[in-house]
Design a protein around this motif. Structure first.
Motif, PDB file in Angstrom:
ATOM      1  N   TRP A   1       1.010  -1.326   0.113  1.00 58.51           N
ATOM      2  CA  TRP A   1      -0.007  -0.055  -0.068  1.00 58.51           C
ATOM      3  C   TRP A   1       0.835   1.226  -0.175  1.00 58.51           C
ATOM      4  CZ3 TRP A   1       0.213   3.662   3.761  1.00 58.51           C
ATOM      5  CH2 TRP A   1       0.685   3.511   4.981  1.00 58.51           C
ATOM      6  N   GLN A   2       2.073   1.312   0.705  1.00 59.71           N
ATOM      7  CA  GLN A   2       2.979   2.390   0.737  1.00 59.71           C
ATOM      8  C   GLN A   2       3.126   2.928  -0.724  1.00 59.71           C
ATOM      9  OE1 GLN A   2       3.289  -0.510   2.401  1.00 59.71           O
ATOM     10  NE2 GLN A   2       4.027  -0.137   4.570  1.00 59.71           N
ATOM     11  N   LEU A   3       3.585   1.788  -1.636  1.00 59.62           N
ATOM     12  CA  LEU A   3       3.989   2.315  -3.065  1.00 59.62           C
ATOM     13  C   LEU A   3       2.696   2.847  -3.907  1.00 59.62           C
ATOM     14  CD1 LEU A   3       6.366  -0.785  -4.083  1.00 59.62           C
ATOM     15  CD2 LEU A   3       7.003   1.490  -3.264  1.00 59.62           C
ATOM     16  N   GLY A   4       1.557   2.499  -3.420  1.00 61.68           N
ATOM     17  CA  GLY A   4       0.387   3.118  -4.109  1.00 61.68           C
ATOM     18  C   GLY A   4       0.213   4.420  -3.493  1.00 61.68           C
ATOM     19  N   ALA A   5       0.275   4.723  -2.105  1.00 57.67           N
ATOM     20  CA  ALA A   5       0.154   5.875  -1.648  1.00 57.67           C
ATOM     21  C   ALA A   5       1.304   6.858  -2.147  1.00 57.67           C
ATOM     22  CB  ALA A   5       0.468   5.939  -0.120  1.00 57.67           C
ATOM     23  N   ASP A   6       2.373   6.545  -2.564  1.00 57.36           N
ATOM     24  CA  ASP A   6       3.649   7.243  -3.243  1.00 57.36           C
ATOM     25  C   ASP A   6       3.133   7.509  -4.633  1.00 57.36           C
ATOM     26  OD1 ASP A   6       6.342   8.118  -2.688  1.00 57.36           O
ATOM     27  OD2 ASP A   6       6.677   6.708  -4.397  1.00 57.36           O
ATOM     28  N   PHE A   7       2.509   6.591  -5.241  1.00 61.38           N
ATOM     29  CA  PHE A   7       2.096   7.176  -6.690  1.00 61.38           C
ATOM     30  C   PHE A   7       1.032   7.908  -6.847  1.00 61.38           C
ATOM     31  CE2 PHE A   7      -0.431   5.273 -10.131  1.00 61.38           C
ATOM     32  CZ  PHE A   7       0.078   5.811 -11.243  1.00 61.38           C
ATOM     33  N   PHE A   8       0.032   7.821  -5.799  1.00 59.20           N
ATOM     34  CA  PHE A   8      -1.087   8.951  -5.745  1.00 59.20           C
ATOM     35  C   PHE A   8      -0.346  10.267  -5.391  1.00 59.20           C
ATOM     36  CE2 PHE A   8      -5.559   7.414  -4.864  1.00 59.20           C
ATOM     37  CZ  PHE A   8      -5.613   6.412  -6.151  1.00 59.20           C
ATOM     38  N   TYR A   9       0.471  10.270  -4.442  1.00 58.39           N
ATOM     39  CA  TYR A   9       1.025  11.490  -4.050  1.00 58.39           C
ATOM     40  C   TYR A   9       1.985  12.210  -5.063  1.00 58.39           C
ATOM     41  CZ  TYR A   9       2.806  14.826  -0.515  1.00 58.39           C
ATOM     42  OH  TYR A   9       3.019  15.711   0.264  1.00 58.39           O
ATOM     43  N   LYS A  10       2.601  11.698  -5.713  1.00 62.30           N
ATOM     44  CA  LYS A  10       3.279  12.235  -7.034  1.00 62.30           C
ATOM     45  C   LYS A  10       2.551  12.648  -7.952  1.00 62.30           C
ATOM     46  CE  LYS A  10       7.948  10.288  -6.428  1.00 62.30           C
ATOM     47  NZ  LYS A  10       7.920   9.084  -5.667  1.00 62.30           N
ATOM     48  N   HIS A  11       1.049  12.450  -8.289  1.00 61.50           N
ATOM     49  CA  HIS A  11       0.272  12.758  -9.220  1.00 61.50           C
ATOM     50  C   HIS A  11      -0.869  13.589  -8.881  1.00 61.50           C
ATOM     51  CE1 HIS A  11       2.654  10.513 -12.323  1.00 61.50           C
ATOM     52  NE2 HIS A  11       2.718   9.572 -11.647  1.00 61.50           N
ATOM     53  N   LEU A  12      -1.325  13.442  -7.652  1.00 60.56           N
ATOM     54  CA  LEU A  12      -2.592  14.150  -7.377  1.00 60.56           C
ATOM     55  C   LEU A  12      -2.553  15.695  -7.211  1.00 60.56           C
ATOM     56  CD1 LEU A  12      -4.051  11.920  -4.737  1.00 60.56           C
ATOM     57  CD2 LEU A  12      -5.134  12.223  -6.885  1.00 60.56           C
ATOM     58  N   LEU A  13      -3.243  16.339  -7.961  1.00 62.26           N
ATOM     59  CA  LEU A  13      -3.484  17.803  -7.720  1.00 62.26           C
ATOM     60  C   LEU A  13      -3.632  18.155  -6.335  1.00 62.26           C
ATOM     61  CD1 LEU A  13      -5.690  18.942 -10.798  1.00 62.26           C
ATOM     62  CD2 LEU A  13      -3.291  18.948 -10.767  1.00 62.26           C
ATOM     63  N   ASP A  14      -4.444  17.376  -5.581  1.00 62.05           N
ATOM     64  CA  ASP A  14      -4.603  17.673  -4.316  1.00 62.05           C
ATOM     65  C   ASP A  14      -3.763  17.006  -3.172  1.00 62.05           C
ATOM     66  OD1 ASP A  14      -5.673  15.177  -4.214  1.00 62.05           O
ATOM     67  OD2 ASP A  14      -7.696  15.661  -4.515  1.00 62.05           O
ATOM     68  N   ALA A  15      -2.740  16.297  -3.738  1.00 61.58           N
ATOM     69  CA  ALA A  15      -1.859  15.581  -3.073  1.00 61.58           C
ATOM     70  C   ALA A  15      -1.676  16.124  -1.721  1.00 61.58           C
ATOM     71  CB  ALA A  15      -0.487  15.345  -3.502  1.00 61.58           C
ATOM     72  N   ASP A  16      -1.938  15.347  -0.562  1.00 65.05           N
ATOM     73  CA  ASP A  16      -1.931  15.844   0.935  1.00 65.05           C
ATOM     74  C   ASP A  16      -1.477  14.653   1.791  1.00 65.05           C
ATOM     75  OD1 ASP A  16      -3.144  17.630   3.201  1.00 65.05           O
ATOM     76  OD2 ASP A  16      -4.123  15.822   3.574  1.00 65.05           O
ATOM     77  N   PRO A  17      -0.691  14.840   2.616  1.00 65.52           N
ATOM     78  CA  PRO A  17      -0.045  13.663   3.306  1.00 65.52           C
ATOM     79  C   PRO A  17      -1.071  13.093   4.242  1.00 65.52           C
ATOM     80  CG  PRO A  17       1.477  15.668   3.576  1.00 65.52           C
ATOM     81  CD  PRO A  17       0.226  16.069   2.953  1.00 65.52           C
ATOM     82  N   ALA A  18      -1.996  14.006   4.903  1.00 69.95           N
ATOM     83  CA  ALA A  18      -2.863  13.283   5.691  1.00 69.95           C
ATOM     84  C   ALA A  18      -3.993  12.521   4.978  1.00 69.95           C
ATOM     85  CB  ALA A  18      -3.554  14.189   6.719  1.00 69.95           C
ATOM     86  N   SER A  19      -4.791  13.061   4.180  1.00 70.12           N
ATOM     87  CA  SER A  19      -5.782  12.549   3.454  1.00 70.12           C
ATOM     88  C   SER A  19      -5.367  11.255   2.553  1.00 70.12           C
ATOM     89  CB  SER A  19      -6.411  13.641   2.406  1.00 70.12           C
ATOM     90  OG  SER A  19      -7.391  14.451   3.167  1.00 70.12           O
ATOM     91  N   ASN A  20      -4.040  11.628   2.078  1.00 68.30           N
ATOM     92  CA  ASN A  20      -3.725  10.286   1.151  1.00 68.30           C
ATOM     93  C   ASN A  20      -3.284   9.301   2.032  1.00 68.30           C
ATOM     94  OD1 ASN A  20      -2.790   9.247  -1.425  1.00 68.30           O
ATOM     95  ND2 ASN A  20      -0.903   9.608  -0.848  1.00 68.30           N
ATOM     96  N   THR A  21      -2.112   9.464   2.918  1.00 73.10           N
ATOM     97  CA  THR A  21      -1.887   8.149   3.712  1.00 73.10           C
ATOM     98  C   THR A  21      -2.702   7.564   4.354  1.00 73.10           C
ATOM     99  OG1 THR A  21       0.280   9.702   3.784  1.00 73.10           O
ATOM    100  CG2 THR A  21       0.240   7.565   5.118  1.00 73.10           C
ATOM    101  N   LEU A  22      -3.472   8.313   4.942  1.00 76.55           N
ATOM    102  CA  LEU A  22      -4.288   7.731   5.886  1.00 76.55           C
ATOM    103  C   LEU A  22      -5.546   6.893   5.234  1.00 76.55           C
ATOM    104  CD1 LEU A  22      -4.558  10.497   8.773  1.00 76.55           C
ATOM    105  CD2 LEU A  22      -3.267   8.132   8.703  1.00 76.55           C
ATOM    106  N   SER A  23      -6.120   7.634   3.908  1.00 76.71           N
ATOM    107  CA  SER A  23      -7.317   7.089   3.326  1.00 76.71           C
ATOM    108  C   SER A  23      -6.672   5.575   2.758  1.00 76.71           C
ATOM    109  CB  SER A  23      -7.247   7.625   2.205  1.00 76.71           C
ATOM    110  OG  SER A  23      -8.176   9.178   2.430  1.00 76.71           O
ATOM    111  N   TRP A  24      -5.489   5.515   2.409  1.00 76.98           N
ATOM    112  CA  TRP A  24      -4.605   4.261   1.911  1.00 76.98           C
ATOM    113  C   TRP A  24      -4.758   3.201   2.878  1.00 76.98           C
ATOM    114  CZ3 TRP A  24      -3.114   1.926  -2.558  1.00 76.98           C
ATOM    115  CH2 TRP A  24      -2.803   2.824  -3.735  1.00 76.98           C
ATOM    116  N   ARG A  25      -4.427   3.553   4.338  1.00 79.10           N
ATOM    117  CA  ARG A  25      -4.432   2.693   5.359  1.00 79.10           C
ATOM    118  C   ARG A  25      -5.852   2.368   5.812  1.00 79.10           C
ATOM    119  NH1 ARG A  25      -0.474   2.346   8.958  1.00 79.10           N
ATOM    120  NH2 ARG A  25      -1.842   2.149  10.684  1.00 79.10           N
TER     121      ARG A  25
END
Ligand SMILES: Cc1cc2nc3c(=O)[nH]c(=O)nc-3n(C[C@H](O)[C@H](O)[C@H](O)COP(=O)(O)OP(=O)(O)OC[C@H]3O[C@@H](n4cnc5c(N)ncnc54)[C@H](O)[C@@H]3O)c2cc1C
Length: 404
Positions: free
Chosen positions: A165-189
């Motif tokens: 899941w951590q690699l998926g969160a990293d992929f999202f984080y690099k591409h999302l216009l709204d990349a956000d550490p909290a919403s992204n990491t915690l939603s993947w979790r």
């Protein structure tokens, strides 16, 4: 969608969406109608993420048009961003842990060609699962996905493709216009079953077919019986939130960061003498939609700040900030509170250096966060029940008397 990275464009999108923020949103928000039609959701996240527009002004605009009961679902969704931020703020070590795991897995990709091939197929949209491949492409090309598509994508990544899941969160984080550490990491979790232990989100073909209007129907392609993930690391204790900082008087400089790009509404006591802008914290590829949005948002905020405070703004790297402040003949640097994440970590170092020079970095917390973050100790329910009183306290609902 017009993703112009300015406050004016965010406000225009808000005005366009307002009629649909009431019962229509509650009924239709789960439908992913495809990139050509985002009329059933606000698509405000890239602007909200950077506070080009703020949560409280979005809620106030919605309540000027709908009653709280009619718009409750939409307001609660806005509060999910607050919940995730508050939850991480109370457990900052979780992001440190995630970051270490992410870096270790990236290194593992170098040495494990089987994992590297499976990862490459997923990120380039060549898995043979049509919906997943289309979302991978949409994410890379547009930098944005509907919430339901994010949930399905993360679930297929974790439970069908069996990728970390951590690699998926990293992929999202690099591409999302709204990349956000909290919403992204915690939603993947959350999808993985690590946020509420044992409760995971499984993507089902029938649900995807129904909510994409039949555009996709991955029958027989998904693992719909997978068990939630578990982790060996113990849950982190809740660290109480430090008190909000204030600036009551005296000359100061402002620092704009991508955590909050509406300095016109910061509560600054004292005269603003200089403005610095922290360079973009985006980790996206240069010239990608996410990198361009990030840079455009900073430029827009710098231009507005210059006009509002009547002084020029200059871009200053984090490690040059102490020298820059000294050069302005000032000892107080004011910024909006940066929650846990890349910018927060940079600012912690700036604060340490300024303190050793006899200067100070003051991070102003918005009242919305100050009132709600302390309630992100457990599940969303606790914070959700605080919304009506928070809204009344802040005077956001014309139908409710302001609580002082
Ligand atoms: C795996 C995964 C990763 C995600 N990563 C991010 C991320 O990096 N950045 C990000 O901003 N959101 C993230 N989200 C949350 C959510 O998908 C987006 O905020 C939402 O899709 C934005 O679309 P919208 O503006 O049309 O939302 P709307 O449905 O119109 O909701 C209005 C606003 O409420 C907030 N909101 C709504 N749903 C959520 C949610 N589930 N979590 C947090 N805030 C929410 C957003 O600010 C949004 O703009 C992620 C969700 C998942 C499942």
């Amino acid at each position: 969608m017009d993703w112009t990275p300015t406050r004016a464009a965010g406000l225009a999108r808000l005005a366009q969406f307002l009629p649909a923020a009431g019962p229509a949103y509650a009924e239709r928000r789960n439908l992913d109608l495809g990139p050509q039609d985002r009329s059933n959701i606000s698509a405000l996240s890239p602007w909200l993420r950077r506070r080009l527009i703020t949560e409280d002004e979005v809620v106030a605009a919605v309540l000027a048009r709908h009653s709280y009961a009619q718009a409750e679902k939409f307001i609660q969704e806005v509060a999910w961003r607050t919940y995730w931020k508050g939850w991480l703020e109370l457990r900052p070590q979780l992001l440190v842990r995630f970051n270490a795991e992410r870096i270790a897995l990236k290194a593992e990709l170098e040495g494990d060609s089987h994992l590297a091939r499976r990862f490459a197929r997923a990120t380039s949209g060549e898995t043979g699962i049509a919906c997943f491949d289309a979302w991978a492409e949409e994410l890379r090309d547009k930098g944005w996905l509907h919430n339901h598509a994010r949930m399905w994508f993360a679930s297929i990544w974790i439970f069908t493709l069996r990728l970390p899941w951590q690699l998926g969160a990293d992929f999202f984080y690099k591409h999302l216009l709204d990349a956000d550490p909290a919403s992204n990491t915690l939603s993947w979790r959350w999808v993985a079953g690590l946020h509420t232990q044992g409760k995971h989100y499984l993507a089902r073909a029938e649900n995807i077919a129904r909510n994409t209007g039949g555009r996709f129907a991955p029958h027989g392609q998904l693992d719909e019986a997978a068990a939630p993930l578990t982790e060996a690391a113990p849950p982190l204790p809740v660290t109480p939130l430090a008190s909000a900082q204030r600036h009551d008087h005296g000359p100061c400089a402002l620092l704009l960061t991508e955590e909050d790009l509406h300095p016109e509404s910061w509560e600054i006591g004292g005269e603003v003498k200089a403005i610095a802008v922290l360079p973009s914290a985006s980790v996206a590829q240069p010239d990608s939609p996410a990198a361009l949005f990030s840079q455009g948002a900073l430029d827009d905020a710098a231009a507005r700040a210059q006009a509002h405070f009547g002084i020029p703004a200059s871009v200053v790297e984090a490690d040059r900030l102490p020298g820059w402040l000294h050069g302005q003949g000032l000892t107080t640097l004011i910024t909006a509170e940066a929650p846990v994440g890349l910018i927060g970590w940079q600012l912690a170092e700036v604060a340490r250096r300024l303190a050793s020079d006899g200067a100070a970095l003051l991070q102003l917390r918005r009242e919305w966060d100050d009132l709600l973050w302390p309630h992100a100790t457990a599940g969303f329910f606790k914070l959700k029940t605080r919304l009506p009183t928070t809204i009344a306290r802040l005077g956001l609902d014309p139908a409710t008397p302001r609580l002082l």
